[in-house]
Each structure stands twice: as C-alpha cells, then as structure tokens.
Design a protein around this motif. Sequence first.
Motif, PDB file in Angstrom:
ATOM      1  N   LEU A   9      -7.729  -1.234  -5.125  1.00  0.00           N
ATOM      2  CA  LEU A   9      -7.277   0.105  -5.480  1.00  0.00           C
ATOM      3  C   LEU A   9      -7.838   0.502  -6.836  1.00  0.00           C
ATOM      4  O   LEU A   9      -7.810  -0.287  -7.787  1.00  0.00           O
ATOM      5  CB  LEU A   9      -5.748   0.135  -5.538  1.00  0.00           C
ATOM      6  N   TRP A  10      -8.341   1.725  -6.910  1.00  0.00           N
ATOM      7  CA  TRP A  10      -8.879   2.227  -8.170  1.00  0.00           C
ATOM      8  C   TRP A  10      -7.769   2.493  -9.178  1.00  0.00           C
ATOM      9  O   TRP A  10      -6.748   3.091  -8.845  1.00  0.00           O
ATOM     10  CB  TRP A  10      -9.645   3.531  -7.954  1.00  0.00           C
ATOM     11  N   TYR A  61       1.738   1.492  -3.757  1.00  0.00           N
ATOM     12  CA  TYR A  61       0.616   1.766  -4.653  1.00  0.00           C
ATOM     13  C   TYR A  61      -0.115   3.070  -4.311  1.00  0.00           C
ATOM     14  O   TYR A  61      -0.569   3.772  -5.215  1.00  0.00           O
ATOM     15  CB  TYR A  61      -0.369   0.585  -4.661  1.00  0.00           C
ATOM     16  N   GLN A  62      -0.214   3.390  -3.032  1.00  0.00           N
ATOM     17  CA  GLN A  62      -0.890   4.641  -2.647  1.00  0.00           C
ATOM     18  C   GLN A  62       0.064   5.829  -2.649  1.00  0.00           C
ATOM     19  O   GLN A  62      -0.227   6.866  -3.236  1.00  0.00           O
ATOM     20  CB  GLN A  62      -1.505   4.507  -1.252  1.00  0.00           C
ATOM     21  N   LEU A 121       0.832  -1.208   0.000  1.00  0.00           N
ATOM     22  CA  LEU A 121       0.000   0.000   0.000  1.00  0.00           C
ATOM     23  C   LEU A 121       0.866   1.257   0.000  1.00  0.00           C
ATOM     24  O   LEU A 121       0.515   2.255  -0.624  1.00  0.00           O
ATOM     25  CB  LEU A 121      -0.962   0.000   1.186  1.00  0.00           C
ATOM     26  N   LEU A 139      -2.585   5.721  -6.124  1.00  0.00           N
ATOM     27  CA  LEU A 139      -3.873   5.041  -6.282  1.00  0.00           C
ATOM     28  C   LEU A 139      -4.664   5.113  -4.984  1.00  0.00           C
ATOM     29  O   LEU A 139      -4.102   5.107  -3.891  1.00  0.00           O
ATOM     30  CB  LEU A 139      -3.660   3.580  -6.696  1.00  0.00           C
ATOM     31  N   GLU A 140      -5.979   5.158  -5.116  1.00  0.00           N
ATOM     32  CA  GLU A 140      -6.857   5.265  -3.942  1.00  0.00           C
ATOM     33  C   GLU A 140      -7.592   3.959  -3.699  1.00  0.00           C
ATOM     34  O   GLU A 140      -7.980   3.264  -4.631  1.00  0.00           O
ATOM     35  CB  GLU A 140      -7.863   6.395  -4.146  1.00  0.00           C
ATOM     36  N   ILE A 141      -7.822   3.650  -2.420  1.00  0.00           N
ATOM     37  CA  ILE A 141      -8.542   2.436  -2.032  1.00  0.00           C
ATOM     38  C   ILE A 141     -10.020   2.584  -2.358  1.00  0.00           C
ATOM     39  O   ILE A 141     -10.610   3.639  -2.124  1.00  0.00           O
ATOM     40  CB  ILE A 141      -8.341   2.142  -0.530  1.00  0.00           C
TER      41      ILE A 141
END
Length: 138
Positions: A61-62, A37-38, A34, A43-45
Amino acid sequence: MEDPLSVATNREYDYGVVGMHHVGILCENLERSLEFYQNILGLEINEARPHDKLPYRGAWLWVGSEMIHLMELPNPDPLTGRPEHGGRDRHACISIRDVSKLQAILDKAGIPYTLSRSGRPAIFTRDPDANALEFTQV
C-alpha cells in the motif's frame, strides 16, 4: 567545529541511505486488513509490487512515496495486554496534513485512538491486528 573522529566514523558508515522504502506489517486476514487500510485510511494498493511471488498472501500500500507491506502471516505479538497508547508500543509513524480530519474519520468508523500525550498534533490507533500506527501532522 565538528569532531574529526565523529566525521570519520560517519563517513565510514555512509553507504547511501536515502529514505524508508516500506514497513512490513503482519495481519491475520488480508481482506480484513485491506478493509481498514484502504476503506478507513484511504491507502491505495501498489499494483506493481509482487504480491503473488511470495509464499504468503500480502499487499503493498502506498504511503506517499513509501509503502506498507501487509503480510498474512502468524503474528508472534499478543493481541491483548498491549499499551492503550500506541506511542508506548512498536509502531509505524505516517506524516499527514490534518490530524483533526483523521480524528473525524476514526470517530465515524468507531475506531478507538489516543492523542499525543506531548500535546503535539498526532493521533495513535491500532489496525485490526493490534499493530500500532501513529499519524503526525506536518
């Protein structure tokens, strides 16, 4: 003119494909993934997805209107000995608007990458679990 045989065959297999819903990616440590990726990729959950109803930890994740499903499960793939260039390995490809901006983000974070060998605007990198990701400019 269309080949009547191929048209019939294509209709036979037309069950209504409308797009990709998500790509599942294995990770050893959800928090570490996370972070990448975040906090690196931005990217957002998707809080609406059932992260607590599965028998393993994970997160959705979008990626535009589709998703990546991070799954904290043992990875059968080796972490070493993989091709340096992710385009020569299993990978997920994400469409983006600006490869040079992502390149600057990865440079700042010290994350290695390779550029497309065909010369098109695309960049390949790996997440903390050596999963290959391609980002192609559209």
